[in-house]
Design a protein around this motif. Structure first.
Motif: not given
Length: 174
Positions: A28-29, A35-37, A126-127, A152-157
């Motif tokens: 979800t994140i 969408e934010k990008v 990931i899915e 998580y690194i992907i999302a955080g980067h």
């Protein structure tokens, strides 16, 4: 739901990225951040896409290219480690990648489309990753990391660099 990795699952230098991922479902994140990008970069004018907040820093467009390149590389690591491949994976020099992209010659829309395609591929990877693969350990850039930590690194980067765009670039353009 994918659990947040423990600090022993990744090198310390990734802590700021992992820490920037909010609590909640990672898929979800990732989808919300896509969408934010899109909203962020759709709002940047042609005149501003080349802006650098100080000499020697990447342009806004180069930052987006860097986010995309890094996500591709990290997704490849996620795939390899998730599938149980124990072959050590090389690091990469982000400066060489940005310089070699010649992204300043491309329209920002093309660079954004590339990120969108990359993020969508990351999401499906990931899915479709088997539950049993998230604890797998592999070696990337001479350090041990788990499949879960790479996700998580992907999302955080991406979050890290999106925040920099807002704080250091767009704030100076106002």
């Amino acid at each position: 739901m994918l659990q947040r990795p423990n600090q022993i699952e990744y090198p310390e230098y990734y802590l700021p990225y992992v820490s920037s991922v909010p609590e909640g479902d990672l898929l979800t994140i990732l989808k919300e951040n896509l969408e934010k990008v899109i909203t962020l970069f759709d709002g940047i004018s042609e005149a501003d896409e080349h802006f650098r907040y100080e000499p020697g820093k990447w342009s806004i467009k180069e930052v987006l290219s860097h986010i995309t390149d890094t996500e591709r590389i990290m997704s490849y690591r996620l795939l390899r480690i998730g599938r149980g491949d124990q072959t050590p994976l090389a690091g990469f020099n982000e400066e060489v990648y940005v310089k070699g992209s010649f992204v300043e010659q491309l329209p920002l829309k093309n660079v954004l489309d590339d990120f969108i395609a990359t993020r969508k591929a990351t999401i499906t990877l990931i899915e479709n990753m088997p539950q049993s693969a998230w604890d797998n350990k592999g070696f990337a850039n001479n350090t041990e990391v788990t499949t879960r930590a790479v996700a998580y690194i992907i999302a955080g980067h991406e979050t890290h660099h999106r925040n920099i765009i807002n704080e250091r670039y767009l704030a100076k353009l106002k």
